[in-house]
Design a protein around this motif. Structure first.
Motif, PDB file in Angstrom:
ATOM      1  N   LEU A   1      -9.318   0.527   2.228  1.00 18.72           N
ATOM      2  CA  LEU A   1      -9.115  -0.438   1.141  1.00 18.72           C
ATOM      3  C   LEU A   1      -9.135  -1.877   1.656  1.00 18.72           C
TER       4      LEU A   1
ATOM      5  N   TYR B   1      -9.091  -6.583  -2.634  1.00 16.44           N
ATOM      6  CA  TYR B   1      -7.970  -5.631  -2.615  1.00 16.44           C
ATOM      7  C   TYR B   1      -6.672  -6.393  -2.905  1.00 16.44           C
TER       8      TYR B   1
ATOM      9  N   TYR C   1      -6.964   6.612  -0.927  1.00 17.57           N
ATOM     10  CA  TYR C   1      -7.697   6.149   0.254  1.00 17.57           C
ATOM     11  C   TYR C   1      -6.725   5.761   1.356  1.00 17.57           C
TER      12      TYR C   1
ATOM     13  N   TYR D   1       0.839  -1.200   0.000  1.00 17.00           N
ATOM     14  CA  TYR D   1       0.000   0.000   0.000  1.00 17.00           C
ATOM     15  C   TYR D   1       0.880   1.259   0.000  1.00 17.00           C
TER      16      TYR D   1
END
Ligand code: A3P
Length: 337
Positions: free
Chosen positions: A204, A217, A199, A184
């Protein structure tokens, strides 16, 4: 008489001095010819804990200096297909693993991620295209490439199998939740660079409708290691895989590298001397010789955003059964929560 002796001594000192300078110049010239090495960072924290301080004699040689072992007869260099591939996992420490293995005189790395097997356009260019992307190496050396997308891409196992059914496959894993957050963080940084908003990880990773883990995800799906591995096992037996502990590679790289040397049937050549902890970077860096050392780029070792502890707990609970299966299949157990 005394004057004559002094002159002789001066002469001897001159010869010895010239020899020393000559050797030094030779060393510098050879080092200068090393293509990919750059003195990127100072040698901080140069010596490890007691007992690791000794510099082995061969440490004064460097990768190319050790090549005589692998340069048999009049062998010439050629572009060889890889005999081992680091197939993933993204953010597991794939770059660190490749760079560290490249310290070994019998290993030659493909510097770039080639993305041959996961990219249809590249794959359509054929195996010779792939070979031409490989570095030059001696026949007794092994070429290694890494493209972490291979691990999660459906078509890749079959394609690699068609190239070489006995190839050795390396998978480096980290605790799945940490890996997902690292994944991420990389995407977030890319968005921020383009001045885009993104986000929060929590949004997520958790499905707002069910309040359960969002398995759609990608960062979550990639961390379900066993699911991906099972696809690979349709083509390759488990003996052809070696699992590297990416968390341990960060804190204690040498034993992990020694396990890889063994798996690749390489004589042990990477030593503690080749790895030094750089306090500024907060990571181990690579020492090739007295002159050249380098740390990985700043894009490796990013600071992760803080994530809600309830989300972390939920993710860890979610990954738990998959992890158990992964340990069972691979025969390597980790202390993941
Ligand atoms: P973080 O950025 O989350 O810390 P990959 O190369 O597969 O993208 O993996 C990146 C990860 O490699 C980094 O994740 C970092 O923690 C890890 N790593 C392992 N050894 C490292 C080293 N010696 N220097 C920098 N990063 C290292």
């Amino acid at each position: 008489m005394l004057f004559k002796q002094q002159a002789l001594l001066r002469q001897k000192l001159f010869v010895l001095g010239s020899l020393a300078i000559g050797s030094l110049l030779y060393l510098v010239a050879r080092v200068g010819s090393l293509d990919r090495l750059q003195p990127l960072c100072p040698i901080d924290g140069r010596f490890g804990p007691r007992g690791q301080d000794e510099i082995p004699l061969r440490a004064l040689q460097f990768k190319r200096g050790l090549l005589h072992e692998f340069r048999k007869g009049n062998a010439t260099k050629e572009q060889q297909l890889p005999k081992a591939i680091i197939i993933g996992v993204r953010k597991g420490g794939t770059r660190a693993l490749l760079e560290m293995l490249n310290l070994h005189p019998a290993v030659v790395k493909a510097s770039q991620e080639i993305h041959f097997f996961d990219n249809d356009e590249n794959y359509a260019k054929g195996i010779e295209w792939y070979r031409k992307k490989m570095p030059f190496s001696y026949p007794h050396q092994i070429t290694i490439e890494k493209s972490p997308a291979y691990f999660i891409t459906e078509e890749v196992p079959e394609r690699i199998y068609k190239m070489n059914s006995s190839i050795k496959l390396l998978i480096i894993v980290r605790e799945p939740t940490t890996r997902a957050i690292s994944d991420y963080t990389q995407v977030l940084e890319g968005k921020e660079r383009k001045n885009k908003t993104y986000y929060k990880f929590e949004k997520l990773a958790i499905d707002p409708n069910t309040c359960e883990v969002n398995t759609k995800y990608k960062a979550v799906r990639t961390s379900i290691y066993t699911k991906h591995l099972e696809r690979w096992l349709k083509y390759f037996p488990i003996e052809q895989f070696h699992i590297v502990d990416g968390d341990r590679l960060i804190t204690e790289p040498l034993p992990e590298l020694q396990l890889v040397e063994k798996f690749l049937n390489l004589p042990p050549r990477i030593s503690q001397y080749n790895l030094y902890f750089n306090a500024t970077r907060g990571f181990y860096c690579l020492r090739f010789n007295v002159v050249f050392n380098k740390c990985l780029a700043g894009s490796k070792g990013r600071i992760h955003p803080e994530v809600d502890t309830s989300v972390i707990t939920k993710l860890r609970k979610f990954f738990h059964p998959f992890n158990q299966k992964f340990y069972q299949i691979t025969g390597r157990t980790f202390n993941w929560p």
